[in-house]
Design a protein around this motif. Structure first.
Motif, PDB file in Angstrom:
ATOM      1  N   LEU A   1     -20.015 -15.174 -65.221  1.00  0.00           N
ATOM      2  CA  LEU A   1     -19.830 -13.778 -65.038  1.00  0.00           C
ATOM      3  C   LEU A   1     -18.630 -13.116 -65.909  1.00  0.00           C
ATOM      4  CD1 LEU A   1     -20.716 -11.161 -63.700  1.00  0.00           C
ATOM      5  CD2 LEU A   1     -18.996 -11.589 -61.732  1.00  0.00           C
ATOM      6  N   GLU A   2     -17.627 -13.784 -66.085  1.00  0.00           N
ATOM      7  CA  GLU A   2     -16.363 -13.377 -66.902  1.00  0.00           C
ATOM      8  C   GLU A   2     -17.198 -13.038 -68.406  1.00  0.00           C
ATOM      9  OE1 GLU A   2     -12.007 -14.104 -67.850  1.00  0.00           O
ATOM     10  OE2 GLU A   2     -13.041 -15.490 -66.514  1.00  0.00           O
TER      11      GLU A   2
ATOM     12  N   ALA B   1     -25.444  -0.418 -57.426  1.00  0.00           N
ATOM     13  CA  ALA B   1     -25.150  -1.896 -57.027  1.00  0.00           C
ATOM     14  C   ALA B   1     -23.643  -2.102 -57.041  1.00  0.00           C
ATOM     15  CB  ALA B   1     -25.883  -2.819 -58.040  1.00  0.00           C
ATOM     16  N   THR B   2     -23.013  -1.564 -58.093  1.00  0.00           N
ATOM     17  CA  THR B   2     -21.459  -1.621 -57.860  1.00  0.00           C
ATOM     18  C   THR B   2     -20.780  -0.967 -56.879  1.00  0.00           C
ATOM     19  OG1 THR B   2     -21.657   0.620 -59.368  1.00  0.00           O
ATOM     20  CG2 THR B   2     -21.516  -1.466 -60.660  1.00  0.00           C
ATOM     21  N   LYS B   3     -21.600   0.176 -56.402  1.00  0.00           N
ATOM     22  CA  LYS B   3     -21.010   0.445 -55.015  1.00  0.00           C
ATOM     23  C   LYS B   3     -21.133  -0.385 -53.799  1.00  0.00           C
ATOM     24  CE  LYS B   3     -21.126   4.822 -52.274  1.00  0.00           C
ATOM     25  NZ  LYS B   3     -21.466   6.200 -52.037  1.00  0.00           N
ATOM     26  N   THR B   4     -22.215  -0.935 -53.921  1.00  0.00           N
ATOM     27  CA  THR B   4     -22.380  -1.948 -52.556  1.00  0.00           C
ATOM     28  C   THR B   4     -21.439  -3.293 -52.990  1.00  0.00           C
ATOM     29  OG1 THR B   4     -24.782  -1.431 -52.679  1.00  0.00           O
ATOM     30  CG2 THR B   4     -24.062  -3.557 -51.809  1.00  0.00           C
ATOM     31  N   VAL B   5     -21.283  -3.827 -54.320  1.00  0.00           N
ATOM     32  CA  VAL B   5     -20.118  -4.658 -54.241  1.00  0.00           C
ATOM     33  C   VAL B   5     -18.961  -4.258 -54.160  1.00  0.00           C
ATOM     34  CG1 VAL B   5     -19.230  -6.172 -56.439  1.00  0.00           C
ATOM     35  CG2 VAL B   5     -21.890  -5.729 -56.302  1.00  0.00           C
ATOM     36  N   HIS B   6     -18.486  -3.007 -54.279  1.00  0.00           N
ATOM     37  CA  HIS B   6     -17.224  -2.512 -54.043  1.00  0.00           C
ATOM     38  C   HIS B   6     -17.070  -2.525 -52.444  1.00  0.00           C
ATOM     39  CE1 HIS B   6     -14.173   0.813 -53.850  1.00  0.00           C
ATOM     40  NE2 HIS B   6     -13.537  -0.024 -54.370  1.00  0.00           N
ATOM     41  N   LEU B   7     -18.043  -2.172 -51.745  1.00  0.00           N
ATOM     42  CA  LEU B   7     -17.892  -2.094 -50.331  1.00  0.00           C
ATOM     43  C   LEU B   7     -17.812  -3.778 -49.991  1.00  0.00           C
ATOM     44  CD1 LEU B   7     -20.466   0.605 -49.371  1.00  0.00           C
ATOM     45  CD2 LEU B   7     -17.884   0.706 -49.230  1.00  0.00           C
ATOM     46  N   GLN B   8     -18.645  -4.407 -50.300  1.00  0.00           N
ATOM     47  CA  GLN B   8     -18.565  -5.874 -49.847  1.00  0.00           C
ATOM     48  C   GLN B   8     -17.162  -6.430 -50.139  1.00  0.00           C
ATOM     49  OE1 GLN B   8     -21.779  -7.896 -52.001  1.00  0.00           O
ATOM     50  NE2 GLN B   8     -23.598  -6.951 -50.575  1.00  0.00           N
TER      51      GLN B   8
ATOM     52  N   MET C   1     -24.923 -10.939 -59.802  1.00  0.00           N
ATOM     53  CA  MET C   1     -24.067 -12.137 -59.746  1.00  0.00           C
ATOM     54  C   MET C   1     -22.797 -11.399 -58.862  1.00  0.00           C
ATOM     55  SD  MET C   1     -24.107 -13.937 -63.368  1.00  0.00           S
ATOM     56  CE  MET C   1     -23.203 -15.197 -62.825  1.00  0.00           C
ATOM     57  N   ALA C   2     -22.350 -10.383 -59.052  1.00  0.00           N
ATOM     58  CA  ALA C   2     -21.223  -9.966 -58.496  1.00  0.00           C
ATOM     59  C   ALA C   2     -21.528  -9.900 -57.010  1.00  0.00           C
ATOM     60  CB  ALA C   2     -20.729  -8.769 -59.064  1.00  0.00           C
ATOM     61  N   ALA C   3     -22.581  -9.460 -56.536  1.00  0.00           N
ATOM     62  CA  ALA C   3     -23.079  -9.289 -55.040  1.00  0.00           C
ATOM     63  C   ALA C   3     -23.318 -10.611 -54.581  1.00  0.00           C
ATOM     64  CB  ALA C   3     -24.243  -8.467 -54.942  1.00  0.00           C
ATOM     65  N   GLU C   4     -23.395 -11.711 -55.145  1.00  0.00           N
ATOM     66  CA  GLU C   4     -23.643 -12.880 -54.574  1.00  0.00           C
ATOM     67  C   GLU C   4     -22.201 -13.764 -54.445  1.00  0.00           C
ATOM     68  OE1 GLU C   4     -25.915 -15.105 -57.227  1.00  0.00           O
ATOM     69  OE2 GLU C   4     -27.832 -13.807 -56.994  1.00  0.00           O
ATOM     70  N   LYS C   5     -22.179 -14.870 -53.573  1.00  0.00           N
ATOM     71  CA  LYS C   5     -21.143 -15.425 -53.330  1.00  0.00           C
ATOM     72  C   LYS C   5     -20.937 -16.516 -54.457  1.00  0.00           C
ATOM     73  CE  LYS C   5     -18.782 -18.212 -49.758  1.00  0.00           C
ATOM     74  NZ  LYS C   5     -18.843 -18.790 -48.397  1.00  0.00           N
ATOM     75  N   ARG C   6     -19.869 -16.648 -55.181  1.00  0.00           N
ATOM     76  CA  ARG C   6     -19.655 -17.392 -56.068  1.00  0.00           C
ATOM     77  C   ARG C   6     -18.628 -18.439 -55.903  1.00  0.00           C
ATOM     78  NH1 ARG C   6     -17.279 -14.100 -59.128  1.00  0.00           N
ATOM     79  NH2 ARG C   6     -17.451 -12.260 -57.885  1.00  0.00           N
ATOM     80  N   ASP C   7     -18.601 -19.414 -56.587  1.00  0.00           N
ATOM     81  CA  ASP C   7     -17.710 -20.511 -56.543  1.00  0.00           C
ATOM     82  C   ASP C   7     -16.324 -20.266 -57.275  1.00  0.00           C
ATOM     83  OD1 ASP C   7     -19.259 -22.046 -54.932  1.00  0.00           O
ATOM     84  OD2 ASP C   7     -19.958 -23.176 -56.697  1.00  0.00           O
ATOM     85  N   SER C   8     -15.123 -20.887 -57.293  1.00  0.00           N
ATOM     86  CA  SER C   8     -14.044 -20.559 -57.878  1.00  0.00           C
ATOM     87  C   SER C   8     -13.933 -20.863 -59.203  1.00  0.00           C
ATOM     88  CB  SER C   8     -12.854 -21.156 -57.074  1.00  0.00           C
ATOM     89  OG  SER C   8     -12.978 -22.376 -57.124  1.00  0.00           O
ATOM     90  N   ASP C   9     -14.769 -21.960 -59.589  1.00  0.00           N
ATOM     91  CA  ASP C   9     -14.992 -22.016 -61.045  1.00  0.00           C
ATOM     92  C   ASP C   9     -16.386 -21.756 -61.515  1.00  0.00           C
ATOM     93  OD1 ASP C   9     -16.796 -23.388 -59.402  1.00  0.00           O
ATOM     94  OD2 ASP C   9     -16.649 -25.464 -60.151  1.00  0.00           O
TER      95      ASP C   9
END
Length: 277
Positions: free
Chosen positions: A45-46, A118-125, A33-41
C-alpha cells in the motif's frame, strides 16, 4: 490545423486520458486495501501511494489535464491515504486517534458504483478502531491472552485470583465514556470559540475595510481639490504676470514721453530766450 498536428493532438489527449484512467484504477485499489485488515509488515500500500503521487504530478503537467476540481479531489484522496499510513506508524493509540482527526477524506466517490466515498468509509473505520484501542488501553485489556479474558469475565483469574467484577467493568466503561464526552465537549467549545473569533475577525476586517475605503475617498477628493487649486494658481500667476508686464510697458512709455517733452522744452527755451551778453 494540419493532419500531422491533429494526429499529435489526438495522441496527447489519449495519453492524458490513459494516465488518468490508470490513476483512478490504482486509487480504487489503494482505497480497497486501506479498507481491509492488513498485517504490520504489509508494504504494497505504501508503494502504491508513492506511485499515486508520481502519477498525480505527471497528470498535473499534462497539456490536456482534467479540471482543477478533479485534480484537487485526487490530491485530497492521495493526501488522505498518505496521512493514514503515517498515522498507522505512530506508537500510541491516542496519537493515532489525534492524527486521524486531522485527516480530510475525499468528498466525491471515485467510481460511479460508490454511494459514499471510500476514503470517508476508511476514515470512519480508522476512527472506530483507534477509539476501541484507546478504550482497551484504559481498561487494561491490551496484550492479554484470550483465556485470561475468559477467566476475568467468569470472575476467577489465574490460579484462583479473583478478576474484576462486571460492576467494575461497567464503572470503568462509564468513566471512559465520561472522559470521551468531556473531550468532545471541550472540542465543541474550542470550535465555537474559533467560530466566534473568526466572526469577530471578519467584523473587524469589514470595519477596517470600510474605514480604509472612506479614507481613500477623502484622499482622492483632497488630491482632486489640490489639482484644481494648482490649476487656478497657475492661471492667476499667468494673469498677474501679464498685468505686471502691461504696467511696466505703460510706465516706460510715460517716462519716454516726459523725457522728450523736457528735451523739446529745453530747446525751445534756449531758442526763445536771448543770449546774455
Amino acid at each position: 490545423m494540419s493532419p500531422a498536428e491533429e494526429a499529435g493532438y489526438r495522441r496527447v489527449v489519449m495519453a492524458a486520458s490513459r494516465l488518468e484512467l490508470n490513476l483512478v484504477r490504482l486509487l480504487c485499489r489503494c482505497e480497497a486495501m486501506a479498507a481491509e485488515k492488513r498485517d504490520s509488515d504489509e508494504w504494497r500500500l505504501e508503494k502504491y501511494v508513492g506511485a499515486l503521487e508520481n502519477m498525480l504530478q505527471a497528470l498535473k503537467l499534462q497539456a490536456s489535464k482534467p479540471a482543477s476540481e478533479v485534480i484537487n479531489e485526487y490530491s485530497r484522496k492521495v493526501d488522505f491515504l498518505k496521512g493514514m499510513l503515517q498515522a498507522e506508524k505512530l506508537t500510541s493509540s491516542s496519537e493515532k486517534a489525534l492524527a486521524n482527526q486531522f485527516l480530510a477524506p475525499g468528498r466525491v466517490p471515485t467510481t460511479a458504483r460508490e454511494r459514499v466515498p471510500a476514503t470517508k468509509t476508511v476514515h470512519l473505520q480508522s476512527r472506530a478502531r483507534y477509539t476501541s484501542e484507546m478504550r482497551s488501553e484504559l481498561l487494561g485489556t491490551v496484550g492479554l491472552p484470550p483465556w485470561s479474558l475468559g477467566t476475568f469475565q467468569s470472575g476467577t483469574g489465574v490460579h484462583g485470583v479473583a478478576g474484576p467484577r462486571p460492576g467494575d467493568e461497567k464503572q470503568s466503561a462509564a468513566e471512559l465514556d465520561l472522559v470521551l464526552q468531556q473531550h468532545q465537549n471541550l472540542q465543541e467549545k474550542l470550535a465555537e470559540e474559533m467560530l466566534d473569533l473568526a466572526r469577530s475577525l471578519k467584523t473587524n476586517t469589514l470595519a477596517a475595510q470600510s474605514v480604509i475605503k472612506k479614507d481613500n475617498q477623502t484622499l482622492s477628493h483632497s488630491l482632486k481639490m489640490a489639482d484644481q487649486n494648482l490649476e487656478k494658481l497657475k492661471t492667476e500667476s499667468e494673469r498677474l504676470e501679464q498685468h505686471a508686464q502691461k504696467s511696466v510697458n505703460w510706465l516706460l512709455w510715460a517716462m519716454l514721453i516726459v523725457v522728450c517733452f523736457i528735451f523739446i522744452s529745453m530747446i525751445l527755451f534756449i531758442r526763445i530766450m536771448p543770449k546774455l551778453k
